[in-house]
Design an enzyme around this catalytic site. Structure first.
Site, PDB file in Angstrom:
ATOM      1  N   GLY A  10       0.830  -1.206   0.000  1.00 28.50           N
ATOM      2  CA  GLY A  10       0.000   0.000   0.000  1.00 28.50           C
ATOM      3  C   GLY A  10       0.860   1.249   0.000  1.00 28.50           C
ATOM      4  O   GLY A  10       0.472   2.292   0.542  1.00 28.50           O
ATOM      5  N   ALA A  11       2.033   1.147  -0.630  1.00 28.77           N
ATOM      6  CA  ALA A  11       3.051   2.194  -0.516  1.00 28.77           C
ATOM      7  C   ALA A  11       2.675   3.497  -1.204  1.00 28.77           C
ATOM      8  O   ALA A  11       3.272   4.538  -0.926  1.00 28.77           O
ATOM      9  CB  ALA A  11       4.379   1.684  -1.083  1.00 28.77           C
ATOM     10  N   GLY A  12       1.690   3.453  -2.093  1.00 30.49           N
ATOM     11  CA  GLY A  12       1.254   4.680  -2.747  1.00 30.49           C
ATOM     12  C   GLY A  12       0.074   5.326  -2.064  1.00 30.49           C
ATOM     13  O   GLY A  12      -0.432   6.353  -2.519  1.00 30.49           O
ATOM     14  N   GLY A  13      -0.372   4.733  -0.960  1.00 35.93           N
ATOM     15  CA  GLY A  13      -1.533   5.252  -0.245  1.00 35.93           C
ATOM     16  C   GLY A  13      -1.193   6.389   0.691  1.00 35.93           C
ATOM     17  O   GLY A  13      -0.027   6.734   0.908  1.00 35.93           O
ATOM     18  N   PHE A  14      -2.227   6.963   1.278  1.00 38.84           N
ATOM     19  CA  PHE A  14      -2.116   8.106   2.186  1.00 38.84           C
ATOM     20  C   PHE A  14      -1.152   7.814   3.336  1.00 38.84           C
ATOM     21  O   PHE A  14      -0.221   8.584   3.604  1.00 38.84           O
ATOM     22  CB  PHE A  14      -3.519   8.426   2.706  1.00 38.84           C
ATOM     23  CG  PHE A  14      -3.616   9.557   3.686  1.00 38.84           C
ATOM     24  CD1 PHE A  14      -2.912  10.740   3.502  1.00 38.84           C
ATOM     25  CD2 PHE A  14      -4.445   9.446   4.794  1.00 38.84           C
ATOM     26  CE1 PHE A  14      -3.021  11.792   4.407  1.00 38.84           C
ATOM     27  CE2 PHE A  14      -4.575  10.483   5.701  1.00 38.84           C
ATOM     28  CZ  PHE A  14      -3.854  11.655   5.510  1.00 38.84           C
ATOM     29  N   LYS A 159     -11.300  -6.738   8.088  1.00 42.53           N
ATOM     30  CA  LYS A 159     -10.176  -6.244   8.886  1.00 42.53           C
ATOM     31  C   LYS A 159     -10.063  -7.027  10.196  1.00 42.53           C
ATOM     32  O   LYS A 159      -8.953  -7.333  10.657  1.00 42.53           O
ATOM     33  CB  LYS A 159     -10.336  -4.752   9.167  1.00 42.53           C
ATOM     34  CG  LYS A 159     -10.221  -3.858   7.949  1.00 42.53           C
ATOM     35  CD  LYS A 159      -8.823  -3.881   7.331  1.00 42.53           C
ATOM     36  CE  LYS A 159      -7.823  -3.072   8.123  1.00 42.53           C
ATOM     37  NZ  LYS A 159      -6.516  -2.968   7.425  1.00 42.53           N
TER      38      LYS A 159
END
Length: 373
Positions: A10-14, A159
């Site tokens: 998820g490295a491009g996430g917020f 989750k």
């Protein structure tokens, strides 16, 4: 601490982007490996700037691609798993949310065991703990109270099950005979510059004469500034590699927040944006009980139409409960075990976020000027 390497999903996430920036400052870190489904040119440019501080490897791939995950984990010391499908509005198909959040996490745990990765940190959510009813008040809850969501909503459910899988994997034997150590960080609402939720809220308000239209005036929530959320992950990575700290962290979950005042989503958005003339919509809103039962009616309609039509209600009982509950948690356990203290004060976080919102307001004005020409 000896030299180490880290994979961030998820490295491009917020959140993922902030974690990577902080990891790049770690002296002993030899490589940050970044995994995201598709990086934009701007993402790639920002990552390239970090190359002067540490080696940054950019990988594109799907969290459901087991072979991709096995390759990504090779030679890695720590995995920080932030990739997730975040959806409480029912916009994403239920099975897609469950696949990404649960099956993706299970694939990644398997990849870690096969690639001999000894540390796994999971970005969980307070949604795994509830709230289950807007009538029940939980203030400064703790990990020892064992709150657990009873909703079948795909986000909360997936989750919760993914967190259980992560914590159950603690102590698993790696392919080389080593041991996997895991922990989970339960994050509340994350705010800050580039928050999609805040950006969307401001966009709607600016198109509505500056009125922030919300339905959460009765809620009281914990929230966390994005840099503080990222910092907790860095501390968890350090802690699980520290022979003295690790035994207390292994297999544990932690509530993470900061010193942002406990308040409603509506009040937080107003506090962050009021310097730019935005204001809350004071018009009449239906009582929470009425919204809740109307949500039930919409869910019933959706269920009855399902054989012939995929109707997605604008809201449901779970969303009404999320937006109208008193649901706050203490981060004392993270202070004790991780040494966590917020890096950024509430005052600084508010100022930085407000400045960014100001840039959104200016962009909106520029768009209006262009349309008027």
């Amino acid at each position: 601490m000896p030299a180490w390497s880290c994979l961030v999903t998820g490295a491009g996430g917020f959140l993922g982007q902030r974690i990577i920036r902080m990891l790049a400052q770690e002296k002993e870190l030899q490589e940050v490996r970044t995994l995201f489904r598709s990086f934009t040119p701007k993402h790639r440019e920002e990552l390239s700037k970090l190359q002067t501080k540490t080696k940054v490897t950019v990988l594109e791939g799907d969290i459901l691609d087991a072979q991709c995950l096995r390759r990504a984990c090779q030679g890695i010391s720590v995995v920080i798993h932030t990739a997730a499908a975040i959806d409480v509005f029912g916009a994403i198909p239920r099975q897609t949310v469950i696949d990404i959040n649960l099956k993706g996490t299970q694939h990644l745990l398997d990849a870690c065991i096969g690639a001999r990765v000894p540390v796994f940190i999971y970005s969980s959510s307070v949604a795994v703990a509830g709230p289950n009813s807007y009538k029940v008040i939980i203030q400064n809850g703790s990990e020892e109270e064992n709150h657990e969501s009873t909703w079948s909503d795909p986000y909360a459910y997936s989750k919760k099950m993914a967190e259980k899988a992560v914590l159950a994997a603690n102590g698993s034997t790696l392919k080389d005979g080593g041991t996997l150590h895991t922990c989970a960080l339960r994050l509340p609402f994350i705010y800050g510059e580039k928050s999609k939720f805040i950006s969307d809220t401001m966009d709607r308000a600016l198109k509505n004469n500056g009125l922030i239209n919300g339905f959460s005036r009765f809620s009281v929530i914990s929230s966390v500034y994005v840099n503080n959320a990222a910092w907790a992950h860095v501390l968890a990575a350090r802690g699980l590699q520290d022979p003295k700290k690790s035994p207390n962290i292994q297999g544990q979950f932690y509530y993470i927040s900061d010193d942002t005042p406990h308040q409603s989503y509506d009040d937080l958005c107003y506090t962050l944006s009021k310097d730019w003339g935005l204001r809350p919509d004071s018009s009449w809103k239906p009582p929470v009980a009425l919204l809740y039962w109307f949500g039930f009616l919409l869910e019933t309609v959706s269920f009855l139409l399902r054989p012939v039509y995929n109707y997605q209600p604008p809201f449901n009982r779970h969303l009404v409960t999320l937006l109208n509950s008193v649901f706050t948690f203490s981060y004392k356990k993270a202070q004790r075990d991780l040494g966590y203290e917020p890096l950024v004060s509430w005052e600084e976080a508010r100022e930085k976020t407000s400045e960014w919102i100001g840039s959104l307001v200016e962009q909106h004005k520029g768009t209006l000027n262009i349309k008027a020409q």
